[in-house]
Enzyme design. Structure first.
Site, PDB file in Angstrom:
ATOM      1  CB  SER A 110      -0.865  -0.024   1.263  1.00  0.00           C
ATOM      2  OG  SER A 110      -1.240   1.291   1.603  1.00  0.00           O
ATOM      3  CB  SER A 111       0.265   4.682  -1.213  1.00  0.00           C
ATOM      4  OG  SER A 111      -0.998   4.836  -0.598  1.00  0.00           O
ATOM      5  CB  CYS A 112       0.014   3.611   4.313  1.00  0.00           C
ATOM      6  SG  CYS A 112       0.131   1.909   4.778  1.00  0.00           S
ATOM      7  CE1 TYR A 139      -1.970  -1.410   4.385  1.00  0.00           C
ATOM      8  CE2 TYR A 139      -2.495  -3.479   5.453  1.00  0.00           C
ATOM      9  CZ  TYR A 139      -2.451  -2.703   4.314  1.00  0.00           C
ATOM     10  OH  TYR A 139      -2.864  -3.210   3.105  1.00  0.00           O
ATOM     11  CE  LYS A 143      -0.200  -5.379   3.242  1.00  0.00           C
ATOM     12  NZ  LYS A 143      -0.414  -6.679   2.557  1.00  0.00           N
ATOM     13  N   PRO A 166      -0.033  -0.406  -4.502  1.00  0.00           N
ATOM     14  CG  PRO A 166      -2.002  -1.610  -4.081  1.00  0.00           C
ATOM     15  CD  PRO A 166      -0.520  -1.663  -3.914  1.00  0.00           C
ATOM     16  CG  HIS A 182      -9.815   2.368   2.955  1.00  0.00           C
ATOM     17  ND1 HIS A 182      -9.903   1.005   2.838  1.00  0.00           N
ATOM     18  CD2 HIS A 182      -8.565   2.615   3.416  1.00  0.00           C
ATOM     19  CE1 HIS A 182      -8.753   0.456   3.193  1.00  0.00           C
ATOM     20  NE2 HIS A 182      -7.930   1.413   3.543  1.00  0.00           N
TER      21      HIS A 182
HETATM   22  O1  GFB Z   1      -9.301   6.373   3.581  1.00  0.00           O
HETATM   23  P1  GFB Z   1      -8.861   6.666   4.972  1.00  0.00           P
HETATM   24  O2  GFB Z   1      -9.607   6.001   6.092  1.00  0.00           O
HETATM   25  O3  GFB Z   1      -7.355   6.241   5.140  1.00  0.00           O
HETATM   26  O4  GFB Z   1      -8.910   8.263   5.239  1.00  0.00           O
HETATM   27  P2  GFB Z   1      -5.956   6.912   4.734  1.00  0.00           P
HETATM   28  C1  GFB Z   1      -8.526   9.155   4.258  1.00  0.00           C
HETATM   29  C2  GFB Z   1      -8.909  10.563   4.706  1.00  0.00           C
HETATM   30  O5  GFB Z   1     -10.347  10.672   4.609  1.00  0.00           O
HETATM   31  C3  GFB Z   1      -8.570  10.882   6.169  1.00  0.00           C
HETATM   32  C4  GFB Z   1     -10.858  11.255   5.783  1.00  0.00           C
HETATM   33  O6  GFB Z   1      -8.127  12.222   6.216  1.00  0.00           O
HETATM   34  C5  GFB Z   1      -9.914  10.744   6.872  1.00  0.00           C
HETATM   35  O7  GFB Z   1     -10.029  11.554   8.028  1.00  0.00           O
HETATM   36  N1  GFB Z   1     -12.264  10.875   5.978  1.00  0.00           N
HETATM   37  C6  GFB Z   1     -13.301  11.737   5.912  1.00  0.00           C
HETATM   38  C7  GFB Z   1     -12.741   9.651   6.257  1.00  0.00           C
HETATM   39  N2  GFB Z   1     -14.467  11.099   6.174  1.00  0.00           N
HETATM   40  C8  GFB Z   1     -14.145   9.795   6.393  1.00  0.00           C
HETATM   41  C9  GFB Z   1     -14.931   8.649   6.725  1.00  0.00           C
HETATM   42  O8  GFB Z   1     -16.157   8.711   6.884  1.00  0.00           O
HETATM   43  N3  GFB Z   1     -14.258   7.469   6.847  1.00  0.00           N
HETATM   44  C10 GFB Z   1     -12.907   7.378   6.679  1.00  0.00           C
HETATM   45  N4  GFB Z   1     -12.302   6.174   6.806  1.00  0.00           N
HETATM   46  N5  GFB Z   1     -12.104   8.459   6.384  1.00  0.00           N
HETATM   47  C11 GFB Z   1      -5.242   4.415   4.870  1.00  0.00           C
HETATM   48  C12 GFB Z   1      -4.405   3.556   5.801  1.00  0.00           C
HETATM   49  O9  GFB Z   1      -4.972   5.766   5.201  1.00  0.00           O
HETATM   50  O10 GFB Z   1      -4.874   4.232   3.518  1.00  0.00           O
HETATM   51  C13 GFB Z   1      -4.485   2.119   5.406  1.00  0.00           C
HETATM   52  O11 GFB Z   1      -4.875   3.751   7.151  1.00  0.00           O
HETATM   53  C14 GFB Z   1      -4.186   1.958   3.939  1.00  0.00           C
HETATM   54  O12 GFB Z   1      -3.571   1.386   6.164  1.00  0.00           O
HETATM   55  C15 GFB Z   1      -5.030   2.876   3.108  1.00  0.00           C
HETATM   56  O13 GFB Z   1      -2.841   2.246   3.718  1.00  0.00           O
HETATM   57  C16 GFB Z   1      -4.696   2.752   1.656  1.00  0.00           C
HETATM   58  O14 GFB Z   1      -5.886   7.098   3.279  1.00  0.00           O
HETATM   59  O15 GFB Z   1      -5.684   8.092   5.602  1.00  0.00           O
END
Ligand code: GFB
Length: 314
Positions: A110-112, A139, A143, A166, A182
């Site tokens: 993952s890109s993280c 995570y 990875k 990805p 996500h």
């Molecule tokens: O997609 P997300 O949960 O993960 O959050 P990351 C992306 C951004 O969207 C953050 C905002 O700034 C969240 O605060 N956001 C806004 C929300 N509303 C929401 C909501 O209702 N739900 C969620 N989930 N986010 C992940 C990693 O990071 O990226 C994983 O934690 C993985 O391990 C994934 O690498 C690809 O993009 O921040």
């Protein structure tokens, strides 16, 4: 380099997940035998179970799409699950693949994995050059360990295995649980339910200012088959769309797709996470691959397949 899938036995580990499901769909148009095994058949966290299963299945190719995944909140709340489960899954499958003499293995990360403040767009060489984003370092470390594990088997045993990183993915079969998902699936569900209930507002986590790059899972699946065929290299390969949007812009796009306008309320008690993570995918582009599904078309497609899988349907 060109590895032919024709006549090969290909195990898609994690076939019930969004990515695994997309890879299985993509392999339908290949002349190969797809092998799948649900968690009721083999528990991937159990080393002996994985070795016993692999000794019998003996695949030629392994696509490692099985992982404990989740959004920013899930990563922040369950560090053990994201570190331990993913370390066990990858260590078990990679070592069992070596013992079963698997010809090609493709590990998905993952890109993280990149530092919180990596240069943007982020090249593969940025790995391990700075501190990680705290919300998903668990995570990320798992990875990064997976990338190093694959490289170790290439270095010590001459394996021709690869790793693929990805960007944020979305699409059919995604996790729509509002606490663990996500952002893209979470907002799709929030707008869908707001429309059904006639809610006046939709709550967005964080400030809405972070930028995120998104790629449809069907594009990733196509890149996986492309790289299995074409790429033989020690370093991992970024797979992104090169298109980033702010969380606010994403919410506005989803409102258009769901066709429901509501006030956006930003809950800044929730973390923003890393400010940006736009990847540099020029290495992949130079090999001749690019994505084909635009974000808006991809969101429309994901929404057309929208269904909320409960845990026991995983
Ligand atoms: O997609 P997300 O949960 O993960 O959050 P990351 C992306 C951004 O969207 C953050 C905002 O700034 C969240 O605060 N956001 C806004 C929300 N509303 C929401 C909501 O209702 N739900 C969620 N989930 N986010 C992940 C990693 O990071 O990226 C994983 O934690 C993985 O391990 C994934 O690498 C690809 O993009 O921040």
């Amino acid at each position: 380099m060109s590895y032919e899938l024709k006549g090969k036995r290909v195990w898609v580990a994690g076939h019930r997940g969004m990515v695994g499901g997309a890879v299985v769909r993509r392999l339908e148009s290949e002349d190969c035998e797809v092998i799948t095994a649900g968690r009721e058949v083999v528990d991937l966290v159990d080393q002996k179970a994985v070795h016993d299963w692999m000794a019998k299945a003996k695949p030629d190719v392994v696509i490692l799409a099985a992982a404990k995944v989740g959004g920013i909140q899930a990563n922040n709340i369950y560090p053990v699950d994201f570190l331990y489960d993913n370390l066990m899954i990858e260590a078990n499958i990679v070592h069992a693949s070596h013992k079963a003499d698997v010809e090609r293995l493709l590990f998905l990360g993952s890109s993280c994995i990149y530092p919180k403040h990596a240069p943007q767009p982020i090249p593969e060489a940025a790995l391990l050059t700075g501190p990680l984003e705290p919300t998903n370092e668990w995570y990320a470390i798992a990875k990064i360990a997976g990338i190093k594990l694959v490289q170790a088997y290439c270095k010590q045993y001459g394996r021709d295995w690869i790793s693929v990183m990805p960007t944020n993915l979305y699409g059919p079969g995604d996790n729509y649980d509002l606490e663990t998902s996500h952002v893209l699936p979470a907002l799709l569900r929030k707008f869908h339910e707001a429309k059904k209930r006639g809610d006046k507002e939709v709550v967005i986590w964080g400030s809405g200012t972070p930028l995120r790059e998104f790629l449809h899972c069907d594009d990733l699946a196509d890149a996986v088959v492309f790289l299995l065929r074409k790429y033989s290299g020690y370093e991992h390969v970024n797979v992104g769309s090169g298109v980033e949007v702010s969380i606010r812009e994403l919410a506005e796009t989803i409102a258009e797709v769901v066709d429901y306008q509501a006030d956006l309320t930003f809950d800044t008690s929730k973390p923003d996470g890393t400010p940006r993570k736009l990847m540099d995918s020029s290495r992949l582009h130079s090999m001749g691959w690019d994505h084909s599904i635009s974000l808006k078309d991809g969101i429309r497609h994901a929404y057309s397949k929208f269904s909320i899988k409960t845990d026991n349907q995983q």
